[in-house]
Design a protein around this motif. Structure first.
Motif, short mmCIF file in Angstrom:
data_model
loop_
_atom_site.label_atom_id
_atom_site.label_comp_id
_atom_site.label_asym_id
_atom_site.label_seq_id
_atom_site.Cartn_x
_atom_site.Cartn_y
_atom_site.Cartn_z
N THR A 186 0.83 -1.20 0.00
CA THR A 186 0.00 0.00 0.00
C THR A 186 0.86 1.25 0.00
N PHE A 187 1.94 1.23 0.74
CA PHE A 187 2.80 2.41 0.84
C PHE A 187 3.59 2.63 -0.46
N LEU A 188 3.94 1.55 -1.14
CA LEU A 188 4.58 1.70 -2.44
C LEU A 188 3.58 2.25 -3.46
N PHE A 189 2.32 1.86 -3.33
CA PHE A 189 1.26 2.38 -4.20
C PHE A 189 1.16 3.90 -4.07
N PHE A 190 1.12 4.40 -2.83
CA PHE A 190 1.03 5.85 -2.62
C PHE A 190 2.33 6.54 -3.04
N ALA A 191 3.47 5.89 -2.82
CA ALA A 191 4.76 6.49 -3.22
C ALA A 191 4.81 6.69 -4.73
N GLY A 192 4.25 5.74 -5.48
CA GLY A 192 4.21 5.89 -6.93
C GLY A 192 3.39 7.10 -7.35
N TRP A 193 2.28 7.33 -6.67
CA TRP A 193 1.47 8.51 -6.97
C TRP A 193 2.19 9.80 -6.61
N VAL A 194 2.94 9.80 -5.51
CA VAL A 194 3.68 11.01 -5.13
C VAL A 194 4.74 11.33 -6.18
N LEU A 195 5.36 10.30 -6.76
CA LEU A 195 6.32 10.52 -7.84
C LEU A 195 5.64 11.19 -9.04
N ILE A 196 4.46 10.71 -9.41
CA ILE A 196 3.73 11.29 -10.54
C ILE A 196 3.37 12.74 -10.27
N MET A 197 2.90 13.03 -9.06
CA MET A 197 2.47 14.40 -8.78
C MET A 197 3.66 15.35 -8.66
N THR A 198 4.80 14.85 -8.26
CA THR A 198 6.00 15.70 -8.20
C THR A 198 6.42 16.09 -9.61
N ILE A 199 6.34 15.16 -10.54
CA ILE A 199 6.63 15.48 -11.94
C ILE A 199 5.62 16.49 -12.48
N PHE A 200 4.36 16.34 -12.09
CA PHE A 200 3.32 17.29 -12.50
C PHE A 200 3.67 18.70 -12.02
N VAL A 201 4.14 18.82 -10.78
CA VAL A 201 4.51 20.14 -10.24
C VAL A 201 5.64 20.74 -11.06
N ILE A 202 6.65 19.94 -11.35
CA ILE A 202 7.80 20.44 -12.09
C ILE A 202 7.38 20.98 -13.47
N LEU A 203 6.45 20.29 -14.10
CA LEU A 203 6.07 20.65 -15.47
C LEU A 203 4.94 21.67 -15.55
N CYS A 204 4.02 21.65 -14.59
CA CYS A 204 2.75 22.35 -14.79
C CYS A 204 2.37 23.40 -13.76
N ILE A 205 3.02 23.44 -12.61
CA ILE A 205 2.63 24.41 -11.58
C ILE A 205 3.54 25.63 -11.69
N PRO A 206 2.99 26.81 -11.98
CA PRO A 206 3.81 28.03 -12.02
C PRO A 206 4.10 28.53 -10.62
N GLU A 207 5.17 29.29 -10.47
CA GLU A 207 5.47 29.92 -9.19
C GLU A 207 4.58 31.14 -9.01
N THR A 208 3.87 31.20 -7.89
CA THR A 208 2.91 32.29 -7.66
C THR A 208 3.35 33.24 -6.56
N LYS A 209 4.49 33.00 -5.97
CA LYS A 209 4.95 33.85 -4.87
C LYS A 209 5.23 35.26 -5.37
N GLY A 210 4.80 36.25 -4.57
CA GLY A 210 5.13 37.64 -4.84
C GLY A 210 4.35 38.30 -5.96
N VAL A 211 3.25 37.69 -6.41
CA VAL A 211 2.45 38.27 -7.50
C VAL A 211 1.07 38.66 -6.94
#
Length: 456
Positions: free
Chosen positions: A370-395
């Protein structure tokens, strides 16, 4: 039955979040938070005085309505009231209140286990305390300038903005708000509008971020922490104490997020927290596998599992925990803001409900996997952040949308050529001086170096 009781609150929260998006726009953020507090009070009374399971579940559903209203309106309220350079820290105060509430509930549960046979009623009745704070606290607050202007009260909005900024010179920010309101008034159906290509970045982020937040596995671990710790060989009392420890880590780590989010930015915390959670979940899975295979309870191994879960909770508490609410609430333009935060809250609760329903089943089936299952999803979402989430600080919040669609490497291509929402006549306001904004001002803001220097 445990899964049903745990999860029905979140199903009600998902539905009420969508209703809350309408009440936020029609009656304001303040009124929606007050309604949430009132539902908390009613729900608490029902569960604390329950005489059968139906009454208990009904009270839990009413509590869910309160949760939906509160989580819809509160991050929105904080994002609109906060100055742009402190928006991250002040918005995370919402998550801090959540973590303090979780810790308080864990401490109460630990203490009331000795009060028999009515300890559980005392535990549930204590929910009236935050309900009263939310209801009467909201009553004493002013609504946001954005909401006041949107509901046809520009002078009240200006006065509120001057009061919370501590200066009479708020013309630039007030003009931003009025420009956003002018555009939002051309939108009859914000849910239909947010489906248009122009708002594709906001829609994708508002849908996927809450789904990913739940797929970290955090709520599954927090909900069923006593059962999880007992599975490692701890007794029931020690398991409850361990959940208090993880709750304390949750609170402390949220303070870390408050301290650094406006300095290091949202992307840094997302990525660092993701890496930390992946490592911890993989190691927890391996240790649980070794613990089960040995057939003998190993105290050192059990303590190691607890330590890793605490590190995992810390990684979540300064990344996906607070940022899962912050980023979707701040990226929305005013014309889709209530709808966008409603979608974000609804998706969060739907997947919380889903995870709550299936986690024990998954744990029984996959066990340590179960914990490896969730770890796999965390890997996917971290890649999503790198590619798709803009930095919003200071705007500034009313400038974020334009910066996202004009400067992000991906979203600027997605929305290229998409029509901009029409702008209604200035007669809508009656007083041009409060709402007029020239095209030159718009063009200057869209390319201001101080606005775009932090964007990726």
């Amino acid at each position: 039955m445990l899964q049903l009781f745990t999860s029905c609150l979140f199903l009600a929260g998902a539905v009420s979040a969508m209703v809350g998006s309408w009440t936020c726009k029609r009656y304001g953020r303040k009124a929606t938070m007050m309604a949430g507090g009132a539902c908390f009070l009613v729900g608490t009374a029902l569960v604390a005085c329950a005489v059968h399971m139906v009454m208990l579940v009904l009270g839990r559903l009413v509590l869910g309505v309160g949760v939906g209203f509160a989580t819809q309106a509160t991050p929105l309220y904080l994002s609109e009231m906060a100055p742009f350079n402190l928006r991250g820290a002040l918005n995370i105060m919402f998550q801090l209140a959540v973590t303090v509430g979780i810790l308080a509930a864990q401490l109460i549960n630990y203490g009331t286990q000795y009060v028999k046979p009515y300890g559980w009623r005392i535990s549930l009745a204590m929910g009236a305390v935050p309900a009263l704070i939310l209801f009467f606290g909201s009553m004493m607050l002013s609504d946001t300038p954005n909401s006041l202007v949107q509901r046809g009260r520009p002078e009240d909005g200006r006065r509120t903005l001057q009061r919370i900024r501590g200066t009479d010179n708020v013309n630039v920010e007030f003009d931003d708000i009025c420009e956003a309101v002018r555009v939002s008034r051309s939108v009859r159906n914000p849910y239909r509008t947010i489906l248009r290509r122009r708002y594709r970045p906001q829609l994708v982020i508002s849908v996927l971020v809450p789904i990913f937040q739940q797929l970290t596995g955090i709520n599954a671990i927090m909900f069923y922490a006593p059962q999880l710790f007992q599975a490692t060989g701890l007794g029931s009392e020690a398991a409850l104490l361990s959940t208090v420890i993880t709750g304390a880590v949750n609170v402390g780590s949220t303070f870390v997020a408050i301290a650094v989010v406006d300095h290091f930015g949202r992307r840094f915390l997302f990525i660092e927290g993701g890496i930390q959670m992946i490592i911890c979940e993989v190691l927890v899975g391996i240790l649980i596998k070794l613990n089960f295979e040995s057939g003998v309870v190993n105290p050192a191994m059990a303590n190691g599992i607890i330590a890793l879960i605490c590190l995992y909770v810390a990684g979540f508490a300064w990344s996906w925990g607070p940022l899962g609410w912050l980023v979707p609430s701040e990226i929305q333009p005013l014309e889709t803001r209530a709808a966008g935060t409603g979608i974000n809250t609804c998706m969060n609760f739907l997947f919380t409900f889903f995870i709550g329903q299936v986690f024990l089943t998954i744990l029984c089936g996959l066990k340590w996997g179960t914990f490896l299952f969730f770890a796999g999803w965390v890997l996917i979402m971290t890649i999503f952040v790198i590619l798709c989430i803009p930095e919003t600080k200071g705007v500034p919040i009313e400038e974020l949308s334009e910066v996202i669609v004009n400067h992000h490497w991906l979203w600027s291509r997605v929305v290229a050529g998409a029509p901009v929402e029409g702008q209604p006549s200035l007669d809508t306001y009656g007083d041009d001086s409060d709402v007029h904004k020239s095209k030159d001002q718009d063009d200057n803001k869209a390319t201001r170096p101080d606005v775009v220097k932090n964007m990726v």
